[in-house]
Design a protein around this motif. Structure first.
Motif, PDB file in Angstrom:
ATOM      1  N   THR A  33      31.865  99.465  67.051  1.00 21.26           N
ATOM      2  CA  THR A  33      31.511  98.049  67.489  1.00 21.26           C
ATOM      3  C   THR A  33      30.543  97.889  68.621  1.00 21.26           C
ATOM      4  OG1 THR A  33      34.237  97.050  67.222  1.00 21.26           O
ATOM      5  CG2 THR A  33      33.033  95.635  68.442  1.00 21.26           C
ATOM      6  N   ALA A  34      30.681  98.543  69.906  1.00 26.86           N
ATOM      7  CA  ALA A  34      29.505  98.488  70.758  1.00 26.86           C
ATOM      8  C   ALA A  34      28.028  99.248  69.775  1.00 26.86           C
ATOM      9  CB  ALA A  34      29.585 100.189  71.147  1.00 26.86           C
ATOM     10  N   ALA A  37      27.181  96.296  67.487  1.00 28.08           N
ATOM     11  CA  ALA A  37      25.847  95.277  69.054  1.00 28.08           C
ATOM     12  C   ALA A  37      24.711  95.589  69.431  1.00 28.08           C
ATOM     13  CB  ALA A  37      27.396  95.235  70.134  1.00 28.08           C
ATOM     14  N   ILE A  38      24.700  97.012  70.063  1.00 31.61           N
ATOM     15  CA  ILE A  38      23.463  97.716  69.901  1.00 31.61           C
ATOM     16  C   ILE A  38      22.163  97.079  68.851  1.00 31.61           C
ATOM     17  CG2 ILE A  38      21.972  99.489  71.131  1.00 31.61           C
ATOM     18  CD1 ILE A  38      24.740 100.414  72.551  1.00 31.61           C
ATOM     19  N   PHE A  40      22.063  95.058  66.492  1.00 34.98           N
ATOM     20  CA  PHE A  40      22.226  94.533  66.071  1.00 34.98           C
ATOM     21  C   PHE A  40      20.640  93.470  67.305  1.00 34.98           C
ATOM     22  CE2 PHE A  40      23.439  89.298  66.330  1.00 34.98           C
ATOM     23  CZ  PHE A  40      23.466  89.440  65.074  1.00 34.98           C
ATOM     24  N   THR A  41      21.380  93.992  68.825  1.00 33.38           N
ATOM     25  CA  THR A  41      20.667  93.666  69.892  1.00 33.38           C
ATOM     26  C   THR A  41      18.932  93.447  69.498  1.00 33.38           C
ATOM     27  OG1 THR A  41      22.619  93.656  71.291  1.00 33.38           O
ATOM     28  CG2 THR A  41      20.396  93.311  72.996  1.00 33.38           C
TER      29      THR A  41
END
Length: 50
Positions: A33-34, A37-38, A40-41
């Motif tokens: 998940t992390a 998220a990274i 995507f960012t």
């Protein structure tokens, strides 16, 4: 041996009673998940500004 120690620390910290296997699954899913998220960012915040 190490994973058992990590598992007991996590259970102690969160007040849970997970088995080693459950803790491993939880850790892997959190890491995935992390990572998502990274990435995507990066695509939304970093690359458009290069």
């Amino acid at each position: 041996m190490m994973s058992k120690w990590i598992n007991s620390k996590i259970n102690e910290f969160m007040g849970t009673d997970f088995t080693v296997r459950e803790t491993e699954i939880l850790t892997l899913s959190t890491a995935c998940t992390a990572l998502v998220a990274i990435v995507f960012t990066m695509f939304t915040a970093v690359f458009p500004n290069i």
